[in-house]
Design a protein around this motif. Structure first.
Motif, mmCIF file in Angstrom:
data_model
loop_
_atom_site.group_PDB
_atom_site.id
_atom_site.type_symbol
_atom_site.label_atom_id
_atom_site.label_comp_id
_atom_site.label_asym_id
_atom_site.label_seq_id
_atom_site.Cartn_x
_atom_site.Cartn_y
_atom_site.Cartn_z
ATOM 1 N N HIS A 108 0.843 -1.197 0.000
ATOM 2 C CA HIS A 108 0.000 0.000 0.000
ATOM 3 C C HIS A 108 0.881 1.250 0.000
ATOM 4 C CE1 HIS A 108 -2.915 -2.792 2.434
ATOM 5 N NE2 HIS A 108 -2.818 -3.148 1.178
ATOM 6 N N THR A 113 -1.058 4.761 -3.994
ATOM 7 C CA THR A 113 -2.438 4.449 -3.606
ATOM 8 C C THR A 113 -3.324 5.679 -3.749
ATOM 9 O OG1 THR A 113 -1.578 2.772 -2.091
ATOM 10 C CG2 THR A 113 -3.870 3.419 -1.807
ATOM 11 N N ALA A 117 -6.447 6.025 -6.479
ATOM 12 C CA ALA A 117 -7.803 6.346 -6.050
ATOM 13 C C ALA A 117 -8.439 7.383 -6.976
ATOM 14 C CB ALA A 117 -7.794 6.859 -4.611
ATOM 15 N N ARG A 139 -4.878 0.209 -14.227
ATOM 16 C CA ARG A 139 -5.571 0.444 -12.955
ATOM 17 C C ARG A 139 -6.695 -0.567 -12.827
ATOM 18 N NH1 ARG A 139 -9.779 3.949 -11.962
ATOM 19 N NH2 ARG A 139 -9.971 4.741 -9.838
ATOM 20 N N ALA A 141 -9.983 -1.605 -11.108
ATOM 21 C CA ALA A 141 -11.042 -0.920 -10.365
ATOM 22 C C ALA A 141 -12.285 -1.804 -10.195
ATOM 23 C CB ALA A 141 -11.409 0.385 -11.055
ATOM 24 N N THR A 143 -12.801 -3.918 -8.000
ATOM 25 C CA THR A 143 -13.136 -3.886 -6.580
ATOM 26 C C THR A 143 -12.077 -3.050 -5.868
ATOM 27 O OG1 THR A 143 -13.522 -5.190 -4.575
ATOM 28 C CG2 THR A 143 -11.839 -5.999 -6.068
ATOM 29 N N SER A 144 -12.475 -2.436 -4.756
ATOM 30 C CA SER A 144 -11.489 -1.765 -3.907
ATOM 31 C C SER A 144 -11.074 -2.706 -2.772
ATOM 32 C CB SER A 144 -12.085 -0.491 -3.314
ATOM 33 O OG SER A 144 -13.193 -0.824 -2.489
ATOM 34 N N HIS A 145 -11.681 -3.889 -2.789
ATOM 35 C CA HIS A 145 -11.498 -4.843 -1.692
ATOM 36 C C HIS A 145 -10.167 -5.599 -1.834
ATOM 37 C CE1 HIS A 145 -12.856 -6.862 1.781
ATOM 38 N NE2 HIS A 145 -14.151 -6.816 1.529
ATOM 39 N N GLN A 168 -4.240 -0.630 -7.716
ATOM 40 C CA GLN A 168 -5.501 -1.208 -7.263
ATOM 41 C C GLN A 168 -6.288 -0.094 -6.575
ATOM 42 O OE1 GLN A 168 -2.875 -4.821 -6.012
ATOM 43 N NE2 GLN A 168 -4.973 -5.305 -5.401
ATOM 44 N N ALA A 169 -7.356 0.330 -7.245
ATOM 45 C CA ALA A 169 -8.093 1.519 -6.828
ATOM 46 C C ALA A 169 -8.520 1.443 -5.364
ATOM 47 C CB ALA A 169 -9.321 1.702 -7.718
ATOM 48 N N ASN A 170 -8.263 2.518 -4.632
ATOM 49 C CA ASN A 170 -8.677 2.653 -3.232
ATOM 50 C C ASN A 170 -8.139 1.534 -2.346
ATOM 51 O OD1 ASN A 170 -11.190 3.417 -5.193
ATOM 52 N ND2 ASN A 170 -10.805 4.983 -3.646
ATOM 53 N N HIS A 171 -6.974 0.999 -2.719
ATOM 54 C CA HIS A 171 -6.413 -0.120 -1.966
ATOM 55 C C HIS A 171 -4.880 -0.070 -1.944
ATOM 56 C CE1 HIS A 171 -5.946 -4.820 -1.701
ATOM 57 N NE2 HIS A 171 -5.144 -4.175 -0.882
#
Ligand SMILES: [Zn+2]
Length: 244
Positions: A108, A113, A117, A139, A141, A143-145, A168-171
């Motif tokens: 991360h 990161t 996002a 990118r 996207a 999942t953000s999981h 990895q979006a939002n991760h």
């Protein structure tokens, strides 16, 4: 200090190799990839059994050669003790999709990161970005999981394609290489390139992206094997000073 620049080798004892993979974790912590006990690298087992994955509950800066477990491509633990990171399918599926990849990293890194996002495409706008001139940085996207299933691992590997790194979006981000040196440099340069592009965007200045063919030629010029080895040795010396 261990700073061999050998390509993946079946001859070296796994302990020697894992010591170097451990150092790669600590180098990445030093270069902005640390996030408590999150983040992990894996090394393809030289005997085809699966891959050696950093065990859980340890920060990147705490990893030693003893901190790996051997898992097969279904996640079964074959050797070693300790927590298996939930995101093991990220490693197995990328390695299954990319036979030439022997090292996979996931972490991360803060700047990358933040950049991931957003919805702006990664551009090759500085020397570190040039490392990705050939395949870009896609990118993911969907999942953000976290990547905890083989299906999600396959999707991430598909987005990565033949690139050296994927946001990895939002991760966070994942990065790969044929060997420890290449994967580590991909992780380091991804964070530096994201930092640069974020600063450029935040400045509000207008800018142009250099010609892609020029950037690809520049990659060949500034990142030949001997330069990668020099940078890898540099980061190993820096780690030794950092840990002294
Ligand atoms: Zn993660």
């Amino acid at each position: 200090m261990s700073n061999s620049d050998a390509l993946y080798s079946q001859d070296e004892s796994i302990g020697t190799v894992l010591n170097e993979v451990a150092r790669a974790h600590r180098i990445l912590e030093m270069e902005g990839h640390g996030d408590m006990s999150m983040g992990h690298l894996s090394y393809r087992d030289p005997f085809g059994r699966g891959l050696w994955l950093k065990k859980g509950n340890l920060g990147l800066e705490e990893v030693t050669a003893a901190d790996f477990i051997l898992i097969d491509f279904d996640g079964n633990v074959l050797e070693g003790q300790g927590l298996r990171h939930l995101e093991w399918p990220l490693h197995t599926e990328i390695m299954l999709a990319r036979p030439e990849v022997n090292v996979v990293g996931h972490s991360h890194p803060f700047k990358a990161t933040v950049f991931g996002a957003g919805d702006i495409e990664f551009s090759v706008v500085n020397n570190h970005g040039v490392y990705f001139a050939e395949h870009g940085v896609p990118r993911f996207a969907a999942t953000s999981h976290i990547i905890t299933t083989q299906e999600l691992g396959k999707q991430l590997a598909a987005t990565l394609g033949s690139a050296d790194a994927v946001l990895q979006a939002n991760h966070g981000a994942s990065f790969v290489g044929r060997n420890i040196k290449e994967a580590t440099l991909a992780g380091i340069f991804l964070e530096k390139a994201a930092d640069f592009q974020l600063a450029l965007l935040a400045s509000g200045m207008s800018y142009e992206v250099p010609d892609p063919e020029e950037s690809r030629e520049k990659f060949r010029r500034i990142y030949p094997e001997r330069a990668k080895s020099n940078f890898w040795m540099y980061f190993n010396r820096k780690l030794d000073r950092f840990e002294a």
